[in-house]
Write a protein that holds these residues in place. Structure first.
Motif, PDB file in Angstrom:
ATOM      1  N   UNK A 147      38.174  11.860 -10.669  1.00 45.34           N
ATOM      2  CA  UNK A 147      37.498  12.788  -9.749  1.00 45.34           C
ATOM      3  C   UNK A 147      38.494  13.774  -9.161  1.00 45.34           C
ATOM      4  N   UNK A 148      39.703  13.319  -8.853  1.00 44.39           N
ATOM      5  CA  UNK A 148      40.700  14.217  -8.286  1.00 44.39           C
ATOM      6  C   UNK A 148      41.188  15.248  -9.306  1.00 44.39           C
ATOM      7  N   UNK A 149      41.034  14.950 -10.589  1.00 49.38           N
ATOM      8  CA  UNK A 149      41.326  15.975 -11.593  1.00 49.38           C
ATOM      9  C   UNK A 149      40.325  17.123 -11.514  1.00 49.38           C
ATOM     10  N   UNK A 150      39.093  16.803 -11.160  1.00 47.57           N
ATOM     11  CA  UNK A 150      38.076  17.844 -10.983  1.00 47.57           C
ATOM     12  C   UNK A 150      38.200  18.527  -9.626  1.00 47.57           C
ATOM     13  N   UNK A 151      38.584  17.766  -8.612  1.00 46.06           N
ATOM     14  CA  UNK A 151      38.696  18.292  -7.253  1.00 46.06           C
ATOM     15  C   UNK A 151      39.957  17.723  -6.604  1.00 46.06           C
ATOM     16  N   UNK A 152      41.083  18.429  -6.689  1.00 44.22           N
ATOM     17  CA  UNK A 152      42.339  17.910  -6.125  1.00 44.22           C
ATOM     18  C   UNK A 152      42.305  17.735  -4.614  1.00 44.22           C
ATOM     19  N   UNK A 153      41.358  18.373  -3.919  1.00 46.16           N
ATOM     20  CA  UNK A 153      41.298  18.274  -2.468  1.00 46.16           C
ATOM     21  C   UNK A 153      40.649  16.976  -1.999  1.00 46.16           C
ATOM     22  N   UNK A 154      40.082  16.203  -2.917  1.00 46.02           N
ATOM     23  CA  UNK A 154      39.474  14.919  -2.550  1.00 46.02           C
ATOM     24  C   UNK A 154      40.581  13.874  -2.407  1.00 46.02           C
ATOM     25  N   UNK A 155      40.790  13.388  -1.196  1.00 49.39           N
ATOM     26  CA  UNK A 155      41.860  12.430  -0.905  1.00 49.39           C
ATOM     27  C   UNK A 155      41.334  11.012  -1.102  1.00 49.39           C
ATOM     28  N   UNK A 156      42.089  10.203  -1.840  1.00 46.82           N
ATOM     29  CA  UNK A 156      41.689   8.817  -2.070  1.00 46.82           C
ATOM     30  C   UNK A 156      42.200   7.948  -0.932  1.00 46.82           C
ATOM     31  N   UNK A 157      41.282   7.203  -0.299  1.00 46.28           N
ATOM     32  CA  UNK A 157      41.618   6.291   0.792  1.00 46.28           C
ATOM     33  C   UNK A 157      41.188   4.892   0.362  1.00 46.28           C
TER      34      UNK A 157
END
Length: 769
Positions: A461-471
């Motif tokens: 998912x972060x490859x599609x949207x780098x601004x999504x932070x994984x917590x």
């Protein structure tokens, strides 16, 4: 032999044409006796007539004096735009009858008619009865378009004429002015029409086959001939008949004197009755759903004493509610009556309620714009792996700010790989037109499929949207810390296995459980790896009541009812009265409460990222500072218990097999030294797991944690003002670099400063009160 002559085909065609003419004459003849209202939604109209019906009125039927003035090749009249055709088709589907009182219409004055009805030039002929009734009842004030603007008519000499607002008023010989309420101007056609002649075309039949231009398809637009054509039209018998029909119907509608008035009242009463019944049915379904109990029972026939929660609640309300009591009586006496109590209706209502709630959640998410996805999967009772999705977003309502977590839905998994999981997750949001680019956070567990740094779901998912932070889930991470630390050596595994056997031994027999309750104030608990806090609950009664547990086991070993009870109690007593069990009992009896305390903090509802990082760091610091003391205390306290209870400390020394050419002897550690080493091994494993698994949390705290500490910006000392502001400015710059184009460091600092001042003011206000 004679044969009867068969009529020709022309005869049959003429007869069919005559029947069609007669049918058109009789169309709407019962209109004056009916009261029918137009549905509010114009998109429910039937498509009985095709677009070609717009051209039914032939230009040859117009008065002779007008025929020469109409240009049949004029594109503005003969050619309809695509937009106009769609409007006609939309109106053509508005002919369904709907019995509804006009008193229920509560629309604003400006919204009486849809846009395509407000222009008379767009009406499809013939006018449907339902639309005719609505137009007559609402009046023509909004349809006349008196204020213009009006299209000009330019003749061969270049002289221009146009309709004016004065033509909408008729001046009598005595000077009295009367409104020409029948005159309607169409901005689309740029022509004038007669309202009543278009609404009642059946009254014009038998008049030589001619139709006035005001009632034609194209209307009247030769403004230079408006005088005397408008006067001639007013005096014509066709217009007078139509006008009279209009006013008679209008008077009947407003007076409620139509013959179907009593029928409409009966229909209205019937509708209100079913509405009241459905309200009660919906309330019962909502109550059962809110309580999370099943609607249906095992048996719902008449012979069953318990027909399910839903039906039993309906019966209970029926004892005190007259509406439900009458309805249930009717259903009981009439076998095939409509009840709205069937399982099909229940499922349909539940689906409608669920769809409505889901649409509301989607609406709030789109309004908030940015959101966080929290997802996990687990098998249900039917062994179907289902993914549950929670969406976290901010809701602004007037002066209230709420961070809301809403359940988005259950979705059956099609596979267990990260690729399948990611595709299904994206499809769920695409179906509701929610862009994954607005996602700013991802919350998953620590499974490799979800949190893998190479091919995990969060990575994809972060490859599609780098601004999504994984917590990562902090509570799950802390649980895994304890699970892995409890597997570092066989002695720890044996310790928790003994605790599990203790609970199983006492819970398998009520007699054993009664003996345990006589000796112990705190009952034994079961522990599980999936909930690490359960281990603290399992260790606590044994740690606090060790001597009492020994007495209980000795009693069962000596005086047990059965041979199995005495045998199992003796085996457990040997395991519990051992040095290694006591060592790890003293260790976990002190460490597990600290882990459980942190887990309780992590489950707090309004926990901030800063508070979570502080709680985890405090646990790590405690383990680092008390490492040696914890190990030493566990060994010494275990040795003291062994001496008190006569338990042997020294264990059999396991010597390592030597190679044939090895001469030296191993320096063997004593039993106490060996267990001191094993205890430290467990503590080191805890520290290593905490450091590795919570590095992401501390990284996020470095990026965002300062936002939760705005109080440090307020009222600093003079020597700290510049350093604090410089530190905050540096952090704001670092954060703005992570979100280029979304954050401005200066504006962020000003907003945080304003927020701190607001918080401080509210705090002082509460203290003053």
């Amino acid at each position: 032999m004679s044969f009867k002559n068969k009529p020709s085909g022309s005869y049959y065609r003429k007869r069919s044409a005559q029947r069609e003419v007669d049918r058109q004459k009789e169309c709407g003849s019962l209109l004056k006796f009916l009261k029918v209202d137009q549905p509010e939604q114009p998109n429910q109209l039937d498509n009985e007539y095709e677009q070609s019906e717009m051209e039914k009125v032939d230009s040859s039927q117009v008065f002779d004096e007008e025929t020469s003035d109409i240009d049949k090749t004029d594109d503005t009249i003969q050619v309809k735009s695509k937009h106009e055709e769609n409007i006609f088709e939309k109106e053509n589907r508005s002919g369904d009858f709907a019995y509804e009182s006009s008193a229920e219409v509560s629309e604003p004055e400006s919204d009486k008619f849809p846009t395509y009805i407000k222009d008379i030039g767009l009406w499809l002929r013939p006018i449907k009865d339902s639309l005719r009734l609505q137009l007559v009842e609402q009046g023509v004030g909004e349809l006349q378009n008196k204020a213009g603007p009006f299209v000009e008519d330019v003749d061969e000499r270049g002289t221009s004429r146009s309709l004016t607002s004065q033509w909408f008023i008729k001046t009598l010989a005595n000077g009295k002015e009367l409104p020409r309420d029948w005159l309607i101007y169409s901005p689309v056609k740029g022509a004038a029409f007669c309202f009543c002649c278009i609404l009642f075309p059946h009254t014009q039949s038998g008049q030589g086959g001619t139709v006035s231009s005001f009632a034609s398809q194209h209307g009247f637009s030769k403004w230079r001939k408006l005088n005397p054509r408008i006067l001639d039209h007013e005096k014509s018998p066709y217009h007078r008949q139509c006008y009279l029909s209009w006013k008679e119907l209008e008077a009947g509608l407003h007076a409620g004197a139509l013959i179907d008035h009593s029928l409409e009242q009966a229909i209205q009463q019937e509708r209100m009755k079913w509405r009241e019944i459905l309200k009660r049915v919906l309330d019962v379904i909502l109550f059962v759903a809110k309580q999370n109990i099943a609607l249906r029972g095992h048996r719902e026939d008449d012979e069953s004493h318990n027909r399910g929660n839903f039906y039993e609640l309906i019966l209970l309300l029926g004892k005190y509610d007259a509406v439900l009591r009458e309805h249930l009586t009717t259903v009981t006496l009439t076998a095939r009556s409509t009840s709205y109590l069937s399982p099909t209706i229940q499922n349909e209502v539940i689906n409608l309620l669920g769809r409505t709630v889901h649409e509301k959640i989607v609406e709030d998410i789109k309004k908030a714009k940015y959101f966080t996805i929290i997802a996990d999967s687990t098998p249900d009772a039917a062994h179907v792996d289902q993914m549950s999705i929670i969406v976290r977003y901010v809701v602004l309502q007037q002066n209230n700010v709420e961070v809301r977590e809403s359940f988005f839905g259950f979705f059956a998994m099609k596979g267990k790989t990260a690729a399948i999981f990611t595709n299904q997750l994206l499809e769920c949001f695409e179906q509701d037109n929610i862009s994954i680019q607005d996602c700013r956070g991802l919350g998953f567990d620590n499974a490799a499929t979800m949190s893998g740094i190479h091919t995990g779901v969060q990575t994809r998912i972060r490859e599609l949207n780098p601004l999504a932070v994984f917590v990562p889930c902090c509570n799950h991470s802390l649980n895994l810390v304890g699970v892995h630390a409890a597997e570092v050596n066989p002695e720890v595994i044996t310790f928790f296995g003994t605790l599990d056997r203790l609970f199983a031994f006492f819970s398998q027999s009520t007699g054993r459980w009664d003996v345990m309750k006589r000796h112990l104030q705190i009952s034994l608990k079961r522990h599980a790896d999936t909930r690490w806090s359960s281990k603290a609950e399992a260790v606590k009664p044994v740690f606090k009541q060790y001597n009492e547990l020994i007495d209980c086991l000795e009693e069962l070993r000596n005086n047990g009812d059965t041979r199995d009870t005495r045998s199992d109690a003796g085996g457990l007593l040997d395991n519990v009265m051992s040095f290694k069990f006591l060592v790890f009992l003293n260790l976990w009896g002190k460490v597990l409460p600290e882990i459980d305390r942190v887990q309780a903090v992590l489950q707090t509802k309004h926990l901030t990222l800063k508070e979570a990082a502080v709680a985890l760091e405090s646990l790590r610091i405690m383990l680092v500072e008390d490492r040696d003391q914890l190990a030493k205390g566990a060994v010494e306290q275990a040795a003291a218990h062994c001496e008190e209870n006569g338990i042997t400390i020294q264990e059999r020394i396991r010597r390592r097999k030597k190679m044939h050419d090895e001469l030296g002897n191993d320096d063997q550690l004593s039993t106490k030294q060996e267990y001191d080493r094993k205890v430290k091994e467990v503590i080191d494993a805890l520290l290593q797991e905490i450091t590795n698994r919570f590095s992401k949390v501390h990284e996020l705290d470095e990026d965002f944690g300062f936002v939760c500490d705005v109080k440090s910006l307020l009222q600093p000392s003079d020597n700290e003002t510049s350093s604090i502001k410089a530190k905050w400015m540096s952090r704001c710059k670092d954060l703005s670099k992570k979100y280029p184009g979304h954050l401005d460091d200066i504006e962020l600092l000003e907003e945080l400063l304003a927020l701190g001042i607001k918080i401080d003011a509210v705090k002082h206000l509460h203290e003053a009160r």
